[in-house]
Design an enzyme around this catalytic site. Structure first.
Site, mmCIF file in Angstrom:
data_model
loop_
_atom_site.group_PDB
_atom_site.id
_atom_site.type_symbol
_atom_site.label_atom_id
_atom_site.label_comp_id
_atom_site.label_asym_id
_atom_site.label_seq_id
_atom_site.Cartn_x
_atom_site.Cartn_y
_atom_site.Cartn_z
ATOM 1 N N HIS A 77 13.113 4.768 1.227
ATOM 2 C CA HIS A 77 11.267 4.731 0.890
ATOM 3 C C HIS A 77 11.034 5.744 1.207
ATOM 4 C CE1 HIS A 77 8.542 3.050 3.826
ATOM 5 N NE2 HIS A 77 10.406 2.325 4.251
ATOM 6 N N CYS A 78 10.218 6.628 0.876
ATOM 7 C CA CYS A 78 9.123 7.555 1.629
ATOM 8 C C CYS A 78 8.268 7.357 0.861
ATOM 9 C CB CYS A 78 9.880 8.977 0.673
ATOM 10 S SG CYS A 78 9.827 8.808 -1.102
ATOM 11 N N SER A 79 7.519 8.787 1.374
ATOM 12 C CA SER A 79 5.548 7.820 1.239
ATOM 13 C C SER A 79 5.653 7.121 -0.472
ATOM 14 C CB SER A 79 4.696 9.395 1.231
ATOM 15 O OG SER A 79 3.711 9.034 1.373
ATOM 16 N N SER A 81 8.240 7.568 -2.694
ATOM 17 C CA SER A 81 9.755 7.131 -3.120
ATOM 18 C C SER A 81 9.267 7.668 -4.939
ATOM 19 C CB SER A 81 9.601 5.395 -3.202
ATOM 20 O OG SER A 81 10.090 4.729 -2.329
ATOM 21 N N PHE A 120 5.787 3.667 0.389
ATOM 22 C CA PHE A 120 5.184 2.971 1.473
ATOM 23 C C PHE A 120 3.080 3.171 1.283
ATOM 24 C CE2 PHE A 120 3.043 2.852 6.361
ATOM 25 C CZ PHE A 120 3.536 1.401 6.260
#
Length: 145
Positions: A77-79, A81, A120
């Site tokens: 994941h990233c901020s 996604s 996230f």
């Protein structure tokens, strides 16, 4: 022709449930979480995650595939996604397939590669007060994102 990614998606609530189940049974090692956020990693993260910034990910992916060859499930994941998380999942999956073809990983060792839907930003907003899921959450950091 339709595009189908080589990875799956999971919602925040489904992942929270799976993460809690895993952490309630220390002998059950199901999920490994890879957070590919860069500077935006500050301000909170999934408890127990591993941060590999997206700018460094291509240089570390082969080593990561080797380290996680026996993991049952790997969550990226990233901020949000939308770009970095899915891209990392795709690169990881392709690198893993190459390692299987080269005989470096047993092809019978199945692995679920998953992306956290809405990243996230959503997960942290939902679970920021739940210490078993999120750590180092800083409300101030999220006011300007």
């Amino acid at each position: 022709m339709s595009f189908k990614p080589s990875y799956n998606y999971i919602t925040a609530s489904d992942f929270a449930k799976a993460w809690r189940e895993q952490n309630s049974k220390p002998s059950q090692k199901g999920w490994t979480v890879i957070d590919v956020r860069d500077d935006d990693f500050e301000g909170g993260h999934i408890k127990g995650c591993r941060n590999i910034p997206s700018t460094q990910f291509p240089d570390q992916v082969e080593k990561l595939v080797e380290e996680l060859k026996n993991a049952k499930s790997v969550l990226f994941h990233c901020s949000l996604s939308q770009a970095r998380g899915p891209k990392a999942a795709r690169i990881y999956k392709e690198t893993r397939e190459d390692a299987i073809q080269a005989g470096k990983i047993d092809s019978k060792q199945e692995q679920n590669v998953t992306v956290l839907r809405e990243g996230f930003s959503n997960f942290g907003a939902l679970y920021k007060n739940e210490e078993d899921l999120v750590e180092d959450y800083d409300e101030e950091s999220w006011k300007y994102r």
